[in-house]
Scaffold this motif. Structure first.
Motif, PDB file in Angstrom:
ATOM      1  N   ILE A  58       7.244 -70.785  81.672  1.00 52.32           N
ATOM      2  CA  ILE A  58       7.612 -71.643  82.793  1.00 52.32           C
ATOM      3  C   ILE A  58       9.023 -72.145  82.512  1.00 52.32           C
ATOM      4  N   GLY A  59       9.976 -71.747  83.341  1.00 52.22           N
ATOM      5  CA  GLY A  59      11.367 -72.087  83.098  1.00 52.22           C
ATOM      6  C   GLY A  59      11.704 -73.513  83.472  1.00 52.22           C
ATOM      7  N   THR A  60      12.916 -73.906  83.114  1.00 46.30           N
ATOM      8  CA  THR A  60      13.348 -75.289  83.315  1.00 46.30           C
ATOM      9  C   THR A  60      13.289 -75.714  84.772  1.00 46.30           C
ATOM     10  N   ARG A  61      13.617 -74.800  85.687  1.00 46.43           N
ATOM     11  CA  ARG A  61      13.617 -75.155  87.111  1.00 46.43           C
ATOM     12  C   ARG A  61      12.205 -75.343  87.667  1.00 46.43           C
ATOM     13  N   ASN A  62      11.226 -74.813  86.970  1.00 45.85           N
ATOM     14  CA  ASN A  62       9.841 -74.900  87.447  1.00 45.85           C
ATOM     15  C   ASN A  62       8.992 -75.869  86.644  1.00 45.85           C
ATOM     16  N   PRO A  92      -1.600 -67.856  77.035  1.00 46.16           N
ATOM     17  CA  PRO A  92      -0.665 -68.803  76.430  1.00 46.16           C
ATOM     18  C   PRO A  92       0.500 -69.074  77.381  1.00 46.16           C
ATOM     19  N   VAL A  93       0.984 -70.313  77.352  1.00 40.49           N
ATOM     20  CA  VAL A  93       2.065 -70.727  78.235  1.00 40.49           C
ATOM     21  C   VAL A  93       3.198 -71.330  77.411  1.00 40.49           C
ATOM     22  N   LEU A  94       4.415 -70.866  77.668  1.00 38.02           N
ATOM     23  CA  LEU A  94       5.614 -71.444  77.069  1.00 38.02           C
ATOM     24  C   LEU A  94       6.262 -72.325  78.124  1.00 38.02           C
ATOM     25  N   LEU A  95       6.242 -73.632  77.911  1.00 39.57           N
ATOM     26  CA  LEU A  95       6.720 -74.598  78.897  1.00 39.57           C
ATOM     27  C   LEU A  95       8.076 -75.148  78.476  1.00 39.57           C
ATOM     28  N   LYS A  96       9.117 -74.758  79.214  1.00 36.61           N
ATOM     29  CA  LYS A  96      10.451 -75.251  78.904  1.00 36.61           C
ATOM     30  C   LYS A  96      10.669 -76.650  79.480  1.00 36.61           C
ATOM     31  N   ARG A  97      11.451 -77.426  78.774  1.00 35.98           N
ATOM     32  CA  ARG A  97      11.812 -78.758  79.257  1.00 35.98           C
ATOM     33  C   ARG A  97      12.764 -78.629  80.447  1.00 35.98           C
ATOM     34  N   GLY A  98      12.553 -79.438  81.470  1.00 33.57           N
ATOM     35  CA  GLY A  98      13.444 -79.442  82.614  1.00 33.57           C
ATOM     36  C   GLY A  98      14.849 -79.855  82.214  1.00 33.57           C
ATOM     37  N   MET A  99      15.842 -79.337  82.911  1.00 34.17           N
ATOM     38  CA  MET A  99      17.226 -79.581  82.497  1.00 34.17           C
ATOM     39  C   MET A  99      17.639 -81.049  82.606  1.00 34.17           C
ATOM     40  N   VAL A 105       2.714 -74.080  74.539  1.00 29.13           N
ATOM     41  CA  VAL A 105       3.796 -74.252  73.566  1.00 29.13           C
ATOM     42  C   VAL A 105       4.974 -74.876  74.306  1.00 29.13           C
ATOM     43  N   LEU A 106       5.507 -75.952  73.767  1.00 32.61           N
ATOM     44  CA  LEU A 106       6.641 -76.648  74.370  1.00 32.61           C
ATOM     45  C   LEU A 106       7.954 -76.048  73.879  1.00 32.61           C
ATOM     46  N   CYS A 107       8.956 -75.997  74.754  1.00 32.75           N
ATOM     47  CA  CYS A 107      10.252 -75.415  74.377  1.00 32.75           C
ATOM     48  C   CYS A 107      11.390 -76.347  74.789  1.00 32.75           C
ATOM     49  N   GLU A 108      12.084 -76.896  73.796  1.00 33.70           N
ATOM     50  CA  GLU A 108      13.299 -77.678  74.032  1.00 33.70           C
ATOM     51  C   GLU A 108      14.447 -76.698  74.284  1.00 33.70           C
ATOM     52  N   ARG A 109      15.086 -76.793  75.474  1.00 34.59           N
ATOM     53  CA  ARG A 109      16.127 -75.844  75.844  1.00 34.59           C
ATOM     54  C   ARG A 109      17.426 -76.522  76.280  1.00 34.59           C
ATOM     55  N   GLY A 110      17.564 -77.786  75.904  1.00 39.60           N
ATOM     56  CA  GLY A 110      18.788 -78.484  76.250  1.00 39.60           C
ATOM     57  C   GLY A 110      18.691 -79.190  77.583  1.00 39.60           C
ATOM     58  N   ILE A 111      19.379 -80.313  77.691  1.00 40.24           N
ATOM     59  CA  ILE A 111      19.401 -81.095  78.920  1.00 40.24           C
ATOM     60  C   ILE A 111      20.830 -81.185  79.433  1.00 40.24           C
ATOM     61  N   ARG A 112      20.938 -81.395  80.711  1.00 37.39           N
ATOM     62  CA  ARG A 112      22.245 -81.392  81.376  1.00 37.39           C
ATOM     63  C   ARG A 112      23.089 -82.591  80.939  1.00 37.39           C
ATOM     64  N   TYR A 145      31.952 -78.439  77.360  1.00 34.32           N
ATOM     65  CA  TYR A 145      32.142 -77.562  76.212  1.00 34.32           C
ATOM     66  C   TYR A 145      30.867 -76.840  75.790  1.00 34.32           C
ATOM     67  N   THR A 146      29.728 -77.389  76.152  1.00 34.07           N
ATOM     68  CA  THR A 146      28.465 -76.673  75.953  1.00 34.07           C
ATOM     69  C   THR A 146      27.737 -76.641  77.285  1.00 34.07           C
ATOM     70  N   ARG A 147      26.951 -75.595  77.481  1.00 31.97           N
ATOM     71  CA  ARG A 147      26.239 -75.453  78.742  1.00 31.97           C
ATOM     72  C   ARG A 147      25.254 -76.598  78.947  1.00 31.97           C
ATOM     73  N   ASN A 148      24.577 -76.976  77.863  1.00 29.91           N
ATOM     74  CA  ASN A 148      23.644 -78.097  77.863  1.00 29.91           C
ATOM     75  C   ASN A 148      23.776 -78.835  76.540  1.00 29.91           C
ATOM     76  N   VAL A 149      23.092 -79.935  76.412  1.00 28.12           N
ATOM     77  CA  VAL A 149      23.018 -80.658  75.138  1.00 28.12           C
ATOM     78  C   VAL A 149      21.651 -80.372  74.528  1.00 28.12           C
ATOM     79  N   PHE A 150      21.639 -79.655  73.411  1.00 28.24           N
ATOM     80  CA  PHE A 150      20.391 -79.308  72.742  1.00 28.24           C
ATOM     81  C   PHE A 150      19.892 -80.540  71.994  1.00 28.24           C
ATOM     82  N   ASP A 151      18.732 -81.040  72.390  1.00 29.68           N
ATOM     83  CA  ASP A 151      18.202 -82.300  71.871  1.00 29.68           C
ATOM     84  C   ASP A 151      17.360 -82.049  70.623  1.00 29.68           C
ATOM     85  N   VAL A 152      18.036 -81.979  69.478  1.00 30.15           N
ATOM     86  CA  VAL A 152      17.328 -81.732  68.218  1.00 30.15           C
ATOM     87  C   VAL A 152      16.349 -82.866  67.929  1.00 30.15           C
ATOM     88  N   GLY A 153      16.776 -84.094  68.233  1.00 27.73           N
ATOM     89  CA  GLY A 153      15.902 -85.231  67.971  1.00 27.73           C
ATOM     90  C   GLY A 153      14.601 -85.170  68.752  1.00 27.73           C
TER      91      GLY A 153
END
Length: 351
Positions: free
Chosen positions: A185-189, A205-212, A235-242, A247-255
């Motif tokens: 499930i992508g960020t837009r969905n 199994p479902v891979l659920l990306k975090r919304g942007m 399974v949750l997937c952190e893929r960066g937030i707007r 300089y980067t497409r998104n901010v990858f939230d390591v925390g």
């Protein structure tokens, strides 16, 4: 609330508690631990105090505990032990850091098979690839559709790598399920609730990306939509937030990875490709994600990134993926985990 059963509770007593919960119009979600069984009580529009009084007096019940988080089923309060999700024989959420690699988009059979071979050779455990691509512009390449799914299945046949691919709508779900081993499930969905509930009614199994632009709570509540329909294999997937920074497409939230590992029992992986938008940042951000506790990575790999039909700036070469895997093995070892070694067996025979 949680109904904590006594360690001596019999199956008959557990069954009676579940039956009473359902008679009250609520859902019972059972979690069996080594010593005790915990029953999560989920529902709305009831007198909580009355229900607590009814359940608290039943035989075999030790105690009742309120769940403070709005995401009930996904919370560690409900399920203290880590959940492990198995995908085509690969366990995500265990001791091993699982790396999923492959192209952003399936462009051809030659491109996809070459990438699958390279991913497996370097130690990747699952193959990613988009057959249906949500794009900001309607004039951008939007994937090969069913033909792309057929190519992914061909790559699985040759390499043995399970397929992780995106489903964009309820209507597409049946055909994607025919070919995929894991539904993305992508960020837009992330907040497409009809789609979340539809995949929740499957057993895949479902891979659920975090919304942007999603908060952590909104992300976990999206997982709750899936789990409330009966599918716990999320399974949750952190893929960066707007962000405002170009300089980067998104901010990858390591925390957020470390935070969610504490809030939820679900496995969490990171997508450094989408998270940064820059191939040069994929390796260092991947290592940071693993150090923060990520259970895996989702990495875009391409034989010729400059010529890729989508997201060419963030896809790593085969050599770059080998470098990434070597680094992941070092970091995983340093924190008491492991990652797959390079494959030494033959990669399969082309038809």
């Amino acid at each position: 609330m949680l109904v904590i059963m006594k360690s001596s509770a019999t199956e008959e007593e557990i069954g009676r508690v579940i039956e009473r919960i359902e008679v009250e119009g609520l859902s019972a979600h059972v979690s069996r631990g080594m010593e005790r069984t915990v029953i999560g009580v989920i529902g709305q529009g009831v007198d909580v105090h009355r229900i607590a009084g009814v359940l608290g007096g039943m035989s075999g019940v030790e105690s009742l505990v309120p769940i403070s988080k709005p995401f009930k089923l996904a919370s560690r309060e409900f399920h203290p032990q880590d959940t492990v999700v198995e995908v085509n024989g690969v366990r995500i959420g265990g001791e091993e850091v699982v790396v999923i690699g492959g192209p952003c988009s399936v462009e051809s059979e030659e491109q996809t098979l070459a990438t699958a071979r390279a991913v497996k050779a370097a130690g990747g455990k699952l193959l990613r690839g988009g057959a249906y691509k949500p794009r900001t512009s309607p004039y951008s390449f939007r994937g090969m559709g069913v033909r792309g799914l057929e190519i992914l299945a061909r790559a699985r046949e040759e390499t043995g790598l399970g397929v992780v691919t995106e489903v964009m709508s309820v209507e597409e779900l049946p055909v994607v399920m025919e070919y995929a081993d894991m539904l993305q499930i992508g960020t837009r969905n992330m907040q497409n609730y009809a789609l979340l509930e539809a995949v929740g009614r499957t057993e895949m199994p479902v891979l659920l990306k975090r919304g942007m632009s999603a908060t952590v709570e909104e992300w976990l509540l999206a997982a709750e939509y899936i789990m409330a329909q009966g599918n716990r294999r999320v399974v949750l997937c952190e893929r960066g937030i707007r962000s405002f920074d170009p300089y980067t497409r998104n901010v990858f939230d390591v925390g957020a990875i470390a935070l969610v590992k504490g809030l939820s029992h679900l496995p969490v992986i990171g997508d450094p490709s989408q998270g940064t938008g820059r191939a040069s940042l994929v390796v260092p951000v991947s290592l940071a994600a693993v150090a923060a506790g990520a259970d895996g990575l989702l990495v875009e790999v391409h034989p010729n990134p400059e010529g890729a039909m989508s997201d060419n700036a963030q896809q790593v070469t085969f050599e770059g993926f080998e470098e990434l895997m070597a680094g992941v093995r070092r970091v995983a070892s340093a924190i008491g985990r492991s990652a797959a070694e390079p494959a030494r067996e033959p990669q399969g025979v082309s038809a």
